[in-house]
Design a protein around this motif. Structure first.
Motif, PDB file in Angstrom:
ATOM      1  N   ARG A   1       0.847  -1.187   0.000  1.00  0.00           N
ATOM      2  CA  ARG A   1       0.000   0.000   0.000  1.00  0.00           C
ATOM      3  C   ARG A   1       0.882   1.236   0.000  1.00  0.00           C
ATOM      4  O   ARG A   1       1.805   1.353   0.796  1.00  0.00           O
ATOM      5  N   HIS A   2       0.585   2.174  -0.868  1.00  0.00           N
ATOM      6  CA  HIS A   2       1.366   3.406  -0.972  1.00  0.00           C
ATOM      7  C   HIS A   2       0.992   4.372   0.144  1.00  0.00           C
ATOM      8  O   HIS A   2      -0.168   4.595   0.414  1.00  0.00           O
ATOM      9  N   ARG A   3       1.999   4.933   0.794  1.00  0.00           N
ATOM     10  CA  ARG A   3       1.769   5.960   1.814  1.00  0.00           C
ATOM     11  C   ARG A   3       2.249   7.292   1.271  1.00  0.00           C
ATOM     12  O   ARG A   3       3.396   7.406   0.850  1.00  0.00           O
ATOM     13  N   PRO A   4       1.387   8.308   1.284  1.00  0.00           N
ATOM     14  CA  PRO A   4       1.829   9.617   0.812  1.00  0.00           C
ATOM     15  C   PRO A   4       2.996  10.134   1.642  1.00  0.00           C
ATOM     16  O   PRO A   4       3.029   9.970   2.847  1.00  0.00           O
ATOM     17  N   ARG A   5       3.960  10.725   0.975  1.00  0.00           N
ATOM     18  CA  ARG A   5       5.156  11.240   1.625  1.00  0.00           C
ATOM     19  C   ARG A   5       4.839  12.532   2.375  1.00  0.00           C
ATOM     20  O   ARG A   5       4.213  13.431   1.843  1.00  0.00           O
ATOM     21  N   LEU A   6       5.273  12.617   3.621  1.00  0.00           N
ATOM     22  CA  LEU A   6       5.080  13.818   4.429  1.00  0.00           C
ATOM     23  C   LEU A   6       6.300  14.701   4.307  1.00  0.00           C
ATOM     24  O   LEU A   6       7.422  14.257   4.499  1.00  0.00           O
ATOM     25  N   MET A   7       6.082  15.941   3.970  1.00  0.00           N
ATOM     26  CA  MET A   7       7.149  16.927   3.999  1.00  0.00           C
ATOM     27  C   MET A   7       6.908  17.737   5.265  1.00  0.00           C
ATOM     28  O   MET A   7       5.878  18.381   5.396  1.00  0.00           O
ATOM     29  N   ALA A   8       7.816  17.714   6.175  1.00  0.00           N
ATOM     30  CA  ALA A   8       7.597  18.256   7.519  1.00  0.00           C
ATOM     31  C   ALA A   8       7.739  19.767   7.584  1.00  0.00           C
ATOM     32  O   ALA A   8       7.725  20.466   6.593  1.00  0.00           O
ATOM     33  N   ALA A   9       7.944  20.226   8.770  1.00  0.00           N
ATOM     34  CA  ALA A   9       7.914  21.607   9.241  1.00  0.00           C
ATOM     35  C   ALA A   9       8.331  22.689   8.253  1.00  0.00           C
ATOM     36  O   ALA A   9       9.315  22.551   7.544  1.00  0.00           O
ATOM     37  N   SER A  10       7.544  23.720   8.269  1.00  0.00           N
ATOM     38  CA  SER A  10       7.859  24.975   7.578  1.00  0.00           C
ATOM     39  C   SER A  10       8.049  24.817   6.073  1.00  0.00           C
ATOM     40  O   SER A  10       9.038  25.269   5.514  1.00  0.00           O
ATOM     41  N   VAL A  11       7.097  24.206   5.434  1.00  0.00           N
ATOM     42  CA  VAL A  11       7.123  24.021   3.995  1.00  0.00           C
ATOM     43  C   VAL A  11       6.448  25.215   3.329  1.00  0.00           C
ATOM     44  O   VAL A  11       5.391  25.666   3.769  1.00  0.00           O
ATOM     45  N   LEU A  12       7.052  25.742   2.266  1.00  0.00           N
ATOM     46  CA  LEU A  12       6.433  26.846   1.529  1.00  0.00           C
ATOM     47  C   LEU A  12       5.493  26.301   0.464  1.00  0.00           C
ATOM     48  O   LEU A  12       5.872  25.444  -0.329  1.00  0.00           O
ATOM     49  N   VAL A  13       4.268  26.812   0.476  1.00  0.00           N
ATOM     50  CA  VAL A  13       3.264  26.468  -0.519  1.00  0.00           C
ATOM     51  C   VAL A  13       2.707  27.784  -1.047  1.00  0.00           C
ATOM     52  O   VAL A  13       2.137  28.564  -0.289  1.00  0.00           O
ATOM     53  N   LEU A  14       2.932  28.041  -2.319  1.00  0.00           N
ATOM     54  CA  LEU A  14       2.466  29.281  -2.943  1.00  0.00           C
ATOM     55  C   LEU A  14       2.959  30.506  -2.188  1.00  0.00           C
ATOM     56  O   LEU A  14       2.246  31.495  -2.044  1.00  0.00           O
ATOM     57  N   GLY A  15       4.164  30.416  -1.649  1.00  0.00           N
ATOM     58  CA  GLY A  15       4.749  31.539  -0.924  1.00  0.00           C
ATOM     59  C   GLY A  15       4.284  31.668   0.513  1.00  0.00           C
ATOM     60  O   GLY A  15       4.637  32.625   1.198  1.00  0.00           O
ATOM     61  N   HIS A  16       3.496  30.701   0.982  1.00  0.00           N
ATOM     62  CA  HIS A  16       2.992  30.723   2.360  1.00  0.00           C
ATOM     63  C   HIS A  16       3.566  29.530   3.121  1.00  0.00           C
ATOM     64  O   HIS A  16       3.600  28.419   2.597  1.00  0.00           O
ATOM     65  N   GLU A  17       3.961  29.744   4.335  1.00  0.00           N
ATOM     66  CA  GLU A  17       4.531  28.677   5.149  1.00  0.00           C
ATOM     67  C   GLU A  17       3.424  27.855   5.801  1.00  0.00           C
ATOM     68  O   GLU A  17       2.499  28.407   6.388  1.00  0.00           O
ATOM     69  N   VAL A  18       3.520  26.527   5.660  1.00  0.00           N
ATOM     70  CA  VAL A  18       2.610  25.618   6.360  1.00  0.00           C
ATOM     71  C   VAL A  18       3.438  24.691   7.233  1.00  0.00           C
ATOM     72  O   VAL A  18       4.598  24.430   6.954  1.00  0.00           O
ATOM     73  N   ASP A  19       2.826  24.192   8.306  1.00  0.00           N
ATOM     74  CA  ASP A  19       3.568  23.382   9.275  1.00  0.00           C
ATOM     75  C   ASP A  19       3.886  21.987   8.765  1.00  0.00           C
ATOM     76  O   ASP A  19       4.965  21.462   9.023  1.00  0.00           O
ATOM     77  N   ALA A  20       2.956  21.354   8.071  1.00  0.00           N
ATOM     78  CA  ALA A  20       3.179  20.012   7.528  1.00  0.00           C
ATOM     79  C   ALA A  20       2.393  19.889   6.229  1.00  0.00           C
ATOM     80  O   ALA A  20       1.328  20.486   6.092  1.00  0.00           O
ATOM     81  N   LEU A  21       2.941  19.117   5.305  1.00  0.00           N
ATOM     82  CA  LEU A  21       2.299  19.003   3.995  1.00  0.00           C
ATOM     83  C   LEU A  21       2.472  17.601   3.437  1.00  0.00           C
ATOM     84  O   LEU A  21       3.559  17.032   3.487  1.00  0.00           O
ATOM     85  N   TRP A  22       1.374  17.063   2.906  1.00  0.00           N
ATOM     86  CA  TRP A  22       1.401  15.857   2.089  1.00  0.00           C
ATOM     87  C   TRP A  22       1.180  16.355   0.669  1.00  0.00           C
ATOM     88  O   TRP A  22       0.046  16.616   0.261  1.00  0.00           O
ATOM     89  N   PRO A  23       2.250  16.555  -0.112  1.00  0.00           N
ATOM     90  CA  PRO A  23       2.113  17.218  -1.412  1.00  0.00           C
ATOM     91  C   PRO A  23       1.208  16.484  -2.401  1.00  0.00           C
ATOM     92  O   PRO A  23       0.407  17.125  -3.088  1.00  0.00           O
ATOM     93  N   ALA A  24       1.319  15.178  -2.506  1.00  0.00           N
ATOM     94  CA  ALA A  24       0.506  14.448  -3.486  1.00  0.00           C
ATOM     95  C   ALA A  24      -0.980  14.553  -3.164  1.00  0.00           C
ATOM     96  O   ALA A  24      -1.817  14.592  -4.061  1.00  0.00           O
ATOM     97  N   ALA A  25      -1.307  14.627  -1.889  1.00  0.00           N
ATOM     98  CA  ALA A  25      -2.705  14.736  -1.457  1.00  0.00           C
ATOM     99  C   ALA A  25      -3.148  16.189  -1.335  1.00  0.00           C
ATOM    100  O   ALA A  25      -4.325  16.455  -1.091  1.00  0.00           O
ATOM    101  N   LYS A  26      -2.200  17.106  -1.497  1.00  0.00           N
ATOM    102  CA  LYS A  26      -2.475  18.542  -1.330  1.00  0.00           C
ATOM    103  C   LYS A  26      -3.165  18.805   0.008  1.00  0.00           C
ATOM    104  O   LYS A  26      -4.160  19.512   0.093  1.00  0.00           O
ATOM    105  N   LEU A  27      -2.614  18.196   1.061  1.00  0.00           N
ATOM    106  CA  LEU A  27      -3.156  18.339   2.409  1.00  0.00           C
ATOM    107  C   LEU A  27      -2.124  19.028   3.291  1.00  0.00           C
ATOM    108  O   LEU A  27      -0.992  18.554   3.412  1.00  0.00           O
ATOM    109  N   ALA A  28      -2.525  20.149   3.878  1.00  0.00           N
ATOM    110  CA  ALA A  28      -1.658  20.896   4.786  1.00  0.00           C
ATOM    111  C   ALA A  28      -2.229  20.807   6.198  1.00  0.00           C
ATOM    112  O   ALA A  28      -3.445  20.844   6.386  1.00  0.00           O
ATOM    113  N   VAL A  29      -1.345  20.694   7.170  1.00  0.00           N
ATOM    114  CA  VAL A  29      -1.748  20.715   8.576  1.00  0.00           C
ATOM    115  C   VAL A  29      -1.068  21.898   9.236  1.00  0.00           C
ATOM    116  O   VAL A  29       0.145  22.065   9.121  1.00  0.00           O
ATOM    117  N   GLU A  30      -1.874  22.719   9.884  1.00  0.00           N
ATOM    118  CA  GLU A  30      -1.370  23.885  10.594  1.00  0.00           C
ATOM    119  C   GLU A  30      -1.566  23.674  12.084  1.00  0.00           C
ATOM    120  O   GLU A  30      -2.672  23.358  12.534  1.00  0.00           O
TER     121      GLU A  30
END
Length: 93
Positions: free
Chosen positions: A1-30
């Protein structure tokens, strides 16, 4: 089973910082661990959410209290969102 890769702390998305991001799922956690009375930071966070949503990102905001009391529920919500297809970008006129 494929697990989406987590990119951790302080990731820039569209010039905005998010705390955690699963890029393939386009899911950000603040993590809302306190704005320490900084209204401008609070307002900036709320202004960022619709910009990310229009680009197809989903954002979950987690307070310190929820993280402390509902960690299992939060993890389940994140897993459920990761199991769904990501949003599509909104088309602007």
């Amino acid at each position: 089973r494929h697990r989406p890769r987590l990119m951790a702390a302080s990731v820039l998305v569209l010039g905005h910082e998010v705390d955690a991001l699963w890029p393939a799922a386009k899911l950000a956690v603040e993590l809302e661990l306190g704005h320490r009375g900084r209204r401008a930071s609070f307002e900036c966070d709320r202004a960022r959410d619709p910009k990310l949503m229009l680009a197809g990102y989903r954002t979950i905001r987690v307070t310190h209290r929820r993280l402390d009391r509902e960690a299992t529920d939060i993890a389940g919500q994140i897993r459920a969102l990761l199991a769904q297809p990501p949003l599509t970008e909104a088309k602007t006129a």
